[in-house]
Design a protein around this motif. Structure first.
Motif, PDB file in Angstrom:
ATOM      1  N   ASN A 182       3.825   0.785   2.783  1.00 34.40           N
ATOM      2  CA  ASN A 182       3.933  -0.428   3.591  1.00 34.40           C
ATOM      3  C   ASN A 182       4.455  -1.562   2.709  1.00 34.40           C
ATOM      4  OD1 ASN A 182       2.849   0.901   5.816  1.00 34.40           O
ATOM      5  ND2 ASN A 182       0.767   0.325   5.294  1.00 34.40           N
ATOM      6  N   TYR A 183       5.527  -2.200   3.176  1.00 37.40           N
ATOM      7  CA  TYR A 183       6.159  -3.265   2.409  1.00 37.40           C
ATOM      8  C   TYR A 183       6.042  -4.612   3.112  1.00 37.40           C
ATOM      9  CZ  TYR A 183       8.804   0.503   0.032  1.00 37.40           C
ATOM     10  OH  TYR A 183       9.184   1.619  -0.671  1.00 37.40           O
ATOM     11  N   THR A 184       5.979  -5.657   2.304  1.00 33.55           N
ATOM     12  CA  THR A 184       6.300  -6.995   2.772  1.00 33.55           C
ATOM     13  C   THR A 184       7.732  -7.257   2.336  1.00 33.55           C
ATOM     14  OG1 THR A 184       4.034  -7.806   2.604  1.00 33.55           O
ATOM     15  CG2 THR A 184       5.769  -9.449   2.614  1.00 33.55           C
ATOM     16  N   THR A 185       8.620  -7.414   3.285  1.00 29.92           N
ATOM     17  CA  THR A 185      10.034  -7.623   2.967  1.00 29.92           C
ATOM     18  C   THR A 185      10.344  -9.118   2.951  1.00 29.92           C
ATOM     19  OG1 THR A 185      10.779  -7.582   5.268  1.00 29.92           O
ATOM     20  CG2 THR A 185      10.566  -5.460   4.154  1.00 29.92           C
ATOM     21  N   VAL A 186      11.464  -9.461   2.345  1.00 30.10           N
ATOM     22  CA  VAL A 186      11.906 -10.847   2.297  1.00 30.10           C
ATOM     23  C   VAL A 186      13.382 -10.901   2.637  1.00 30.10           C
ATOM     24  CG1 VAL A 186      12.164 -12.912   0.881  1.00 30.10           C
ATOM     25  CG2 VAL A 186      10.197 -11.421   0.529  1.00 30.10           C
ATOM     26  N   ASP A 187      13.719 -11.661   3.672  1.00 31.96           N
ATOM     27  CA  ASP A 187      15.112 -11.842   4.056  1.00 31.96           C
ATOM     28  C   ASP A 187      15.801 -12.758   3.034  1.00 31.96           C
ATOM     29  OD1 ASP A 187      17.267 -13.606   5.671  1.00 31.96           O
ATOM     30  OD2 ASP A 187      17.138 -11.605   6.542  1.00 31.96           O
ATOM     31  N   ALA A 240      18.571 -14.337   3.114  1.00 33.53           N
ATOM     32  CA  ALA A 240      19.221 -15.539   3.650  1.00 33.53           C
ATOM     33  C   ALA A 240      18.195 -16.607   4.033  1.00 33.53           C
ATOM     34  CB  ALA A 240      20.076 -15.171   4.865  1.00 33.53           C
ATOM     35  N   SER A 241      17.173 -16.206   4.793  1.00 34.07           N
ATOM     36  CA  SER A 241      16.201 -17.179   5.296  1.00 34.07           C
ATOM     37  C   SER A 241      14.966 -17.320   4.417  1.00 34.07           C
ATOM     38  CB  SER A 241      15.758 -16.779   6.709  1.00 34.07           C
ATOM     39  OG  SER A 241      15.046 -15.543   6.670  1.00 34.07           O
ATOM     40  N   GLY A 242      14.699 -16.301   3.619  1.00 25.79           N
ATOM     41  CA  GLY A 242      13.494 -16.316   2.804  1.00 25.79           C
ATOM     42  C   GLY A 242      12.234 -15.958   3.576  1.00 25.79           C
ATOM     43  N   LEU A 243      12.384 -15.584   4.852  1.00 24.33           N
ATOM     44  CA  LEU A 243      11.229 -15.259   5.684  1.00 24.33           C
ATOM     45  C   LEU A 243      10.714 -13.852   5.370  1.00 24.33           C
ATOM     46  CD1 LEU A 243      12.439 -16.686   9.126  1.00 24.33           C
ATOM     47  CD2 LEU A 243      10.816 -17.731   7.513  1.00 24.33           C
ATOM     48  N   GLU A 244       9.409 -13.679   5.424  1.00 27.40           N
ATOM     49  CA  GLU A 244       8.807 -12.379   5.173  1.00 27.40           C
ATOM     50  C   GLU A 244       8.685 -11.590   6.473  1.00 27.40           C
ATOM     51  OE1 GLU A 244       5.112 -12.784   3.172  1.00 27.40           O
ATOM     52  OE2 GLU A 244       6.026 -13.314   1.252  1.00 27.40           O
ATOM     53  N   ALA A 245       8.724 -10.269   6.337  1.00 28.74           N
ATOM     54  CA  ALA A 245       8.543  -9.383   7.481  1.00 28.74           C
ATOM     55  C   ALA A 245       7.839  -8.123   6.976  1.00 28.74           C
ATOM     56  CB  ALA A 245       9.884  -9.059   8.145  1.00 28.74           C
ATOM     57  N   TYR A 246       7.780  -7.116   7.841  1.00 26.89           N
ATOM     58  CA  TYR A 246       7.056  -5.886   7.515  1.00 26.89           C
ATOM     59  C   TYR A 246       7.991  -4.699   7.661  1.00 26.89           C
ATOM     60  CZ  TYR A 246       3.979  -1.855   8.387  1.00 26.89           C
ATOM     61  OH  TYR A 246       3.376  -0.623   8.365  1.00 26.89           O
ATOM     62  N   ALA A 247       7.841  -3.719   6.758  1.00 33.76           N
ATOM     63  CA  ALA A 247       8.585  -2.468   6.877  1.00 33.76           C
ATOM     64  C   ALA A 247       7.726  -1.334   6.350  1.00 33.76           C
ATOM     65  CB  ALA A 247       9.898  -2.536   6.113  1.00 33.76           C
ATOM     66  N   SER A 248       7.926  -0.156   6.912  1.00 35.31           N
ATOM     67  CA  SER A 248       7.125   0.994   6.506  1.00 35.31           C
ATOM     68  C   SER A 248       7.989   2.243   6.406  1.00 35.31           C
ATOM     69  CB  SER A 248       5.993   1.236   7.514  1.00 35.31           C
ATOM     70  OG  SER A 248       5.140   2.282   7.087  1.00 35.31           O
ATOM     71  N   TRP A 251       0.852  -1.189   0.000  1.00 29.52           N
ATOM     72  CA  TRP A 251       0.000   0.000   0.000  1.00 29.52           C
ATOM     73  C   TRP A 251       0.884   1.233   0.000  1.00 29.52           C
ATOM     74  CZ3 TRP A 251      -0.955   4.469   2.655  1.00 29.52           C
ATOM     75  CH2 TRP A 251      -2.170   5.124   2.383  1.00 29.52           C
ATOM     76  N   ALA A 252       0.441   2.263  -0.703  1.00 28.59           N
ATOM     77  CA  ALA A 252       1.155   3.539  -0.700  1.00 28.59           C
ATOM     78  C   ALA A 252       0.146   4.646  -0.942  1.00 28.59           C
ATOM     79  CB  ALA A 252       2.239   3.552  -1.772  1.00 28.59           C
ATOM     80  N   GLY A 253       0.214   5.705  -0.140  1.00 25.75           N
ATOM     81  CA  GLY A 253      -0.728   6.804  -0.338  1.00 25.75           C
ATOM     82  C   GLY A 253      -0.576   7.872   0.731  1.00 25.75           C
ATOM     83  N   LEU A 254      -1.338   8.940   0.550  1.00 27.54           N
ATOM     84  CA  LEU A 254      -1.356  10.042   1.504  1.00 27.54           C
ATOM     85  C   LEU A 254      -2.469   9.835   2.523  1.00 27.54           C
ATOM     86  CD1 LEU A 254      -0.878  13.121  -0.877  1.00 27.54           C
ATOM     87  CD2 LEU A 254       0.708  12.412   0.928  1.00 27.54           C
ATOM     88  N   LYS A 255      -2.182  10.179   3.770  1.00 30.16           N
ATOM     89  CA  LYS A 255      -3.168  10.116   4.846  1.00 30.16           C
ATOM     90  C   LYS A 255      -3.080  11.397   5.663  1.00 30.16           C
ATOM     91  CE  LYS A 255      -2.798   5.084   5.647  1.00 30.16           C
ATOM     92  NZ  LYS A 255      -2.530   4.067   6.695  1.00 30.16           N
ATOM     93  N   SER A 256      -4.066  11.596   6.521  1.00 30.34           N
ATOM     94  CA  SER A 256      -4.055  12.727   7.443  1.00 30.34           C
ATOM     95  C   SER A 256      -4.587  12.274   8.793  1.00 30.34           C
ATOM     96  CB  SER A 256      -4.916  13.880   6.916  1.00 30.34           C
ATOM     97  OG  SER A 256      -4.377  14.420   5.736  1.00 30.34           O
ATOM     98  N   SER A 257      -3.946  12.736   9.858  1.00 25.14           N
ATOM     99  CA  SER A 257      -4.441  12.472  11.207  1.00 25.14           C
ATOM    100  C   SER A 257      -3.770  13.435  12.168  1.00 25.14           C
ATOM    101  CB  SER A 257      -4.145  11.029  11.641  1.00 25.14           C
ATOM    102  OG  SER A 257      -2.768  10.828  11.840  1.00 25.14           O
ATOM    103  N   GLY A 258      -4.526  13.908  13.141  1.00 28.47           N
ATOM    104  CA  GLY A 258      -3.967  14.771  14.172  1.00 28.47           C
ATOM    105  C   GLY A 258      -3.313  16.026  13.651  1.00 28.47           C
ATOM    106  N   GLY A 259      -3.846  16.590  12.560  1.00 27.88           N
ATOM    107  CA  GLY A 259      -3.269  17.798  11.994  1.00 27.88           C
ATOM    108  C   GLY A 259      -2.004  17.558  11.198  1.00 27.88           C
ATOM    109  N   VAL A 260      -1.692  16.301  10.923  1.00 32.58           N
ATOM    110  CA  VAL A 260      -0.490  15.927  10.184  1.00 32.58           C
ATOM    111  C   VAL A 260      -0.902  15.194   8.908  1.00 32.58           C
ATOM    112  CG1 VAL A 260       1.634  14.545  10.228  1.00 32.58           C
ATOM    113  CG2 VAL A 260       0.867  15.749  12.294  1.00 32.58           C
ATOM    114  N   THR A 261      -0.280  15.585   7.793  1.00 30.38           N
ATOM    115  CA  THR A 261      -0.445  14.856   6.544  1.00 30.38           C
ATOM    116  C   THR A 261       0.806  14.012   6.341  1.00 30.38           C
ATOM    117  OG1 THR A 261      -1.771  16.642   5.591  1.00 30.38           O
ATOM    118  CG2 THR A 261      -0.806  15.055   4.048  1.00 30.38           C
TER     119      THR A 261
END
Length: 226
Positions: free
Chosen positions: A118-123, A125-133, A103-113
């Motif tokens: 959001n990425y699904t990453t892949v290691d 060496a191990s091939g395991l997935e993780a999360y990064a933003s 997912w990628a896009g603009l958001k707004s909350s608390g007076g902040v834009t």
């Protein structure tokens, strides 16, 4: 010759003919039982029809191995399209081919834009997935983004150090002892690019998050130099 009238039928259970009242009661009972059986039969038929429709719809939907696991957006294209609305260049780092921008896009909350990827990453060496933003946050008047807002994005974890990556000074949040199943922030970095707050965090290893932060810095620098 007058038609001979048939004698009343003797009912076996009674040992005598029914009275008019008993006949009426019997017919009413038979009618009620018939209607009940008909209602049950209709319900069963309706249920079978519904199940049949569900099966048809299920068979019509493609059952390939795609779906969310293969879903990805073009974060760099979306960043270019959203930049005019944001009034600034938006970070869109180069990432490994095995990664997927979910997912990628603009958001707004608390007076902040803020711009977020959001990425699904892949290691590798191990091939395991993780999360990064990646988050690039700013205010409409150019004032600094509130620190409480930043901490909220980083799940209210305390800073643990400082480092320099890609020409940006970062505050580090090293909490790799947390459970990745219950958190999206095991390691994070908070930096500043002009008036914007830059956050890079996730559940992947600190080395991977640092590499992503370097990519963010390179992305912003390259766009500024154009």
């Amino acid at each position: 010759m007058a038609k001979k009238q048939k004698p009343p039928v003797v009912v076996a259970e009674l040992g005598r003919p029914e009275t008019p009242a008993e006949t009426a009661a019997r017919k009413a009972t038979d009618s009620r039982l018939y209607k009940q059986r008909k209602t049950v039969n209709n319900l069963v038929f309706s249920l079978l029809v519904s199940l049949g429709l569900v099966l048809v719809i299920f068979l019509m939907v493609p059952q390939g191995k795609g779906g969310y696991a293969e879903h990805a957006v073009d974060a760099q294209k979306l960043a270019a399209e959203a930049s005019p609305s944001a009034g600034r260049d938006l970070a869109a780092p180069d990432v490994p081919e095995a990664w997927k921008a979910k997912w990628a896009g603009l958001k707004s909350s608390g007076g902040v834009t803020y711009w977020q990827i959001n990425y699904t990453t892949v290691d590798e060496a191990s091939g395991l997935e993780a999360y990064a933003s990646v988050v690039q946050a700013f205010t409409s008047d150019g004032s600094p983004v509130d620190e409480d807002w930043i901490l909220g994005q980083l799940e209210n974890q305390r800073p643990t150090g400082a480092e320099e990556i890609g020409g940006i000074d970062w505050i580090a949040y090293d909490h790799t002892d947390r459970d990745a199943d219950e958190s999206n922030m095991l390691f994070g970095l908070q930096g500043q690019w002009e008036q914007d707050a830059i956050l890079v965090y996730g559940t992947d290893s600190p080395a991977t998050i640092r590499t992503l932060a370097a990519g963010v810095a390179d992305s912003l620098t390259a766009m500024k130099e154009k």
